[in-house]
Design an enzyme around this catalytic site. Structure first.
Site, PDB file in Angstrom:
ATOM      1  N   GLY A   8      40.187 -32.128  -4.358  1.00 12.72           N
ATOM      2  CA  GLY A   8      41.170 -31.594  -5.306  1.00 12.72           C
ATOM      3  C   GLY A   8      40.840 -32.005  -6.731  1.00 12.72           C
ATOM      4  O   GLY A   8      41.735 -32.209  -7.560  1.00 12.72           O
ATOM      5  N   ILE A   9      39.560 -32.097  -7.038  1.00 15.51           N
ATOM      6  CA  ILE A   9      39.139 -32.658  -8.336  1.00 15.51           C
ATOM      7  C   ILE A   9      39.547 -31.774  -9.505  1.00 15.51           C
ATOM      8  O   ILE A   9      39.720 -32.260 -10.627  1.00 15.51           O
ATOM      9  CB  ILE A   9      37.607 -32.912  -8.321  1.00 15.51           C
ATOM     10  N   GLN A  12      45.618 -31.187 -10.908  1.00 18.78           N
ATOM     11  CA  GLN A  12      46.232 -32.159 -11.835  1.00 18.78           C
ATOM     12  C   GLN A  12      45.889 -33.600 -11.451  1.00 18.78           C
ATOM     13  O   GLN A  12      45.404 -34.389 -12.271  1.00 18.78           O
ATOM     14  CB  GLN A  12      47.748 -31.976 -11.821  1.00 18.78           C
ATOM     15  N   LEU A  78      43.214 -35.524  -2.438  1.00 17.37           N
ATOM     16  CA  LEU A  78      44.197 -34.915  -3.336  1.00 17.37           C
ATOM     17  C   LEU A  78      44.125 -33.385  -3.284  1.00 17.37           C
ATOM     18  O   LEU A  78      44.845 -32.706  -3.995  1.00 17.37           O
ATOM     19  CB  LEU A  78      43.957 -35.401  -4.772  1.00 17.37           C
ATOM     20  N   SER A  82      48.935 -26.446  -2.810  1.00 21.98           N
ATOM     21  CA  SER A  82      50.029 -27.355  -3.177  1.00 21.98           C
ATOM     22  C   SER A  82      51.278 -26.668  -3.710  1.00 21.98           C
ATOM     23  O   SER A  82      52.218 -27.347  -4.109  1.00 21.98           O
ATOM     24  CB  SER A  82      49.524 -28.341  -4.223  1.00 21.98           C
ATOM     25  N   SER A 127      53.916 -36.131   0.595  1.00 22.55           N
ATOM     26  CA  SER A 127      54.795 -35.481  -0.384  1.00 22.55           C
ATOM     27  C   SER A 127      56.264 -35.656  -0.056  1.00 22.55           C
ATOM     28  O   SER A 127      56.668 -35.655   1.116  1.00 22.55           O
ATOM     29  CB  SER A 127      54.464 -33.989  -0.387  1.00 22.55           C
ATOM     30  N   GLU A 129      58.261 -33.423  -0.277  1.00 21.12           N
ATOM     31  CA  GLU A 129      58.684 -32.194   0.406  1.00 21.12           C
ATOM     32  C   GLU A 129      58.852 -32.434   1.909  1.00 21.12           C
ATOM     33  O   GLU A 129      59.491 -31.651   2.596  1.00 21.12           O
ATOM     34  CB  GLU A 129      57.687 -31.064   0.174  1.00 21.12           C
ATOM     35  N   TYR A 151      54.548 -25.661   3.491  1.00 20.07           N
ATOM     36  CA  TYR A 151      53.855 -26.748   2.788  1.00 20.07           C
ATOM     37  C   TYR A 151      54.358 -28.104   3.293  1.00 20.07           C
ATOM     38  O   TYR A 151      53.557 -28.991   3.623  1.00 20.07           O
ATOM     39  CB  TYR A 151      54.096 -26.611   1.279  1.00 20.07           C
ATOM     40  N   LYS A 155      52.294 -31.031   5.293  1.00 18.15           N
ATOM     41  CA  LYS A 155      52.190 -32.401   4.774  1.00 18.15           C
ATOM     42  C   LYS A 155      52.646 -33.421   5.823  1.00 18.15           C
ATOM     43  O   LYS A 155      52.112 -34.531   5.894  1.00 18.15           O
ATOM     44  CB  LYS A 155      53.007 -32.547   3.487  1.00 18.15           C
ATOM     45  N   HIS A 181      55.392 -34.977  -9.576  1.00 19.38           N
ATOM     46  CA  HIS A 181      54.796 -35.603 -10.760  1.00 19.38           C
ATOM     47  C   HIS A 181      54.119 -34.531 -11.582  1.00 19.38           C
ATOM     48  O   HIS A 181      53.410 -33.685 -11.071  1.00 19.38           O
ATOM     49  CB  HIS A 181      53.876 -36.762 -10.395  1.00 19.38           C
ATOM     50  N   ARG A 186      49.734 -29.924 -15.355  1.00 22.09           N
ATOM     51  CA  ARG A 186      50.447 -29.278 -14.262  1.00 22.09           C
ATOM     52  C   ARG A 186      50.172 -27.773 -14.316  1.00 22.09           C
ATOM     53  O   ARG A 186      50.100 -27.186 -15.410  1.00 22.09           O
ATOM     54  CB  ARG A 186      51.947 -29.551 -14.442  1.00 22.09           C
TER      55      ARG A 186
HETATM   56  P1  GDP Z   1      58.096 -28.210  -5.848  1.00 23.71           P
HETATM   57  O1  GDP Z   1      59.147 -29.269  -5.829  1.00 23.71           O
HETATM   58  O2  GDP Z   1      56.763 -28.712  -5.409  1.00 23.71           O
HETATM   59  O3  GDP Z   1      58.493 -26.988  -5.118  1.00 23.71           O
HETATM   60  O4  GDP Z   1      57.899 -27.859  -7.407  1.00 23.71           O
HETATM   61  P2  GDP Z   1      58.260 -26.575  -8.272  1.00 23.71           P
HETATM   62  O5  GDP Z   1      58.092 -26.982  -9.705  1.00 23.71           O
HETATM   63  O6  GDP Z   1      57.483 -25.390  -7.835  1.00 23.71           O
HETATM   64  O7  GDP Z   1      59.786 -26.276  -7.954  1.00 23.71           O
HETATM   65  C1  GDP Z   1      60.795 -27.220  -8.233  1.00 23.71           C
HETATM   66  C2  GDP Z   1      62.155 -26.563  -8.058  1.00 23.71           C
HETATM   67  O8  GDP Z   1      62.367 -25.650  -9.116  1.00 23.71           O
HETATM   68  C3  GDP Z   1      62.323 -25.779  -6.758  1.00 23.71           C
HETATM   69  O9  GDP Z   1      63.581 -26.090  -6.189  1.00 23.71           O
HETATM   70  C4  GDP Z   1      62.314 -24.328  -7.217  1.00 23.71           C
HETATM   71  O10 GDP Z   1      63.091 -23.448  -6.401  1.00 23.71           O
HETATM   72  C5  GDP Z   1      62.961 -24.464  -8.588  1.00 23.71           C
HETATM   73  N1  GDP Z   1      62.661 -23.336  -9.466  1.00 23.71           N
HETATM   74  C6  GDP Z   1      63.551 -22.562 -10.128  1.00 23.71           C
HETATM   75  N2  GDP Z   1      62.955 -21.588 -10.802  1.00 23.71           N
HETATM   76  C7  GDP Z   1      61.627 -21.718 -10.576  1.00 23.71           C
HETATM   77  C8  GDP Z   1      60.489 -20.984 -11.007  1.00 23.71           C
HETATM   78  O11 GDP Z   1      60.585 -20.014 -11.737  1.00 23.71           O
HETATM   79  N3  GDP Z   1      59.275 -21.451 -10.581  1.00 23.71           N
HETATM   80  C9  GDP Z   1      59.145 -22.558  -9.772  1.00 23.71           C
HETATM   81  N4  GDP Z   1      57.943 -22.975  -9.403  1.00 23.71           N
HETATM   82  N5  GDP Z   1      60.211 -23.245  -9.340  1.00 23.71           N
HETATM   83  C10 GDP Z   1      61.446 -22.835  -9.729  1.00 23.71           C
END
Ligand code: GDP
Length: 329
Positions: A8-9, A12, A78, A82, A127, A129, A151, A155, A181, A186
């Site tokens: 995963g180099i 991020q 890494l 993701s 994660s 998640e 995902y 994990k 993070h 990102r």
């Molecule tokens: P994750 O925690 O790895 O899924 O990181 P994300 O940044 O993709 O999403 C974080 C949270 O933001 C999740 O609960 C998404 O549903 C919410 N979210 C709301 N609007 C958006 C969007 O437009 N894009 C993404 N990526 N997440 C969103």
């Protein structure tokens, strides 16, 4: 000189990790699939001392060859598919790379081994998640898993495989259960960077609105540069173990929006944000909040960048980057 192999180099964490390891005097080998990764040039430009080795988490023999070639002291896994939202659309690919990929890398390590006196140490990027539909708050190393996405399920497989190789074969394999993070590197598909990039573009008159999905989500958002230090510390311990890596604070997307728009001098963001069902997910993780006590007490790790500083540095970076791009265009 210690040698580290990092998967995963171009992601991020891989980029932060290679900088950290080089600052500690390691020779760093980044694993790449070998073809057409658009981010590879950026990574080589920012880090000319990085060496590349070919390998794919979907292909065991390529991993055996990579481990044989590098003869690493430490392997940091890494690499993964993701992005949670994409995992719903490509669940099988996610299971293969994010889940079975861990097993393949551990198999490669088991098969190639390393000198008896100097066995290869392994870090798995687990994660938050995995906690998904959380059973308790805050979440610790003991909290049961209940993943809510392909995902997260992949994990969990990677996490238990790491434990299983530690217990079955005595491999020094550790797992960091990392909460979200973020930072300047990102991907734009993640909500934090999507917001800071959108705010910069709105400030420059390049975009009118940011379209988002679920605004109710809460996350424990830390800075990626702090998190890779915790990963490195895990592999310096005598015993392998599992650690929650988190800030211990949770914030809503609304709070993130407040701070990001304030960087652009905008107090009320509501006219600039619209909800779009395309960004909603079939299932959600609502409240993630990690308890990093074990990492603090056993590794001596504490995050340095606060939530406010994280948003500010991402906004400043995106304003600079978008201004330069607009200037060139
Ligand atoms: P994750 O925690 O790895 O899924 O990181 P994300 O940044 O993709 O999403 C974080 C949270 O933001 C999740 O609960 C998404 O549903 C919410 N979210 C709301 N609007 C958006 C969007 O437009 N894009 C993404 N990526 N997440 C969103």
């Amino acid at each position: 000189m210690k040698r580290a192999l990092v998967t995963g180099i171009t992601g991020q964490d891989g980029r932060h990790m290679s900088e950290l390891l080089q600052s500690k005097g390691y020779q760093v080998f980044g694993m790449v699939r070998g073809q057409n990764n658009p981010k590879l040039q950026t990574v080589m430009d920012e880090n000319p001392a990085l060496e590349l080795v070919e390998g794919d988490l979907r292909d065991l023999s390529s991993l055996i060859a990579a481990v044989e070639q590098v003869q690493p002291d430490e392997v940091y896994n890494l690499g993964a598919m993701s992005f949670v939202a994409l995992s719903f659309r490509q669940p099988e690919l996610t299971a293969d790379i994010t889940g079975v990929g861990v097993l393949r890398m551990l198999e490669a390590i088991r098969i190639v081994g390393g000198a008896d006196a100097n066995p290869i140490r392994f870090y798995q990027a687990s994660s938050s998640e995995m906690f998904g539909k959380v059973r308790e708050t805050p979440q610790t190393e003991q909290t049961p898993f209940h993943p809510r996405s392909p995902y997260g399920v992949a994990k969990v497989f990677g996490h238990y495989t790491t434990l299983n190789y530690r217990e079955s074969y005595g491999i020094h394999a550790s797992s960091g259960i990392c909460f979200n993070h973020e930072g300047e590197r990102r991907g734009l598909e993640f909500v934090t960077r999507k917001i800071t990039n959108g705010v910069a573009r709105i400030e420059l008159g390049l975009q009118e609105k940011i379209s988002l999905g679920n605004l109710e989500s809460q996350r424990d958002w830390g800075y990626a540069g702090d998190f890779v230090e915790a990963m490195w510390l895990m592999l310096q311990q005598d015993q392998p173990d599992d650690y929650v890596i988190a800030t211990g604070e949770t914030h809503t997307i609304g709070e993130f929006l407040d701070l990001a728009f304030r960087c652009a001098g905008i107090d009320d963001w509501t006219p600039y944000v619209e909800q779009d069902p395309r960004f909603m997910r079939p299932a959600e993780v609502d409240l993630l909040l990690g308890d990093p006590t074990k990492a603090r007490t056993q590794l001596g790790w504490t995050p340095r960048v606060s939530f406010e500083d994280l948003v500010a540095r991402m906004c400043a970076h995106d304003l600079r980057e978008e201004s330069q791009r607009a200037g060139r265009g």
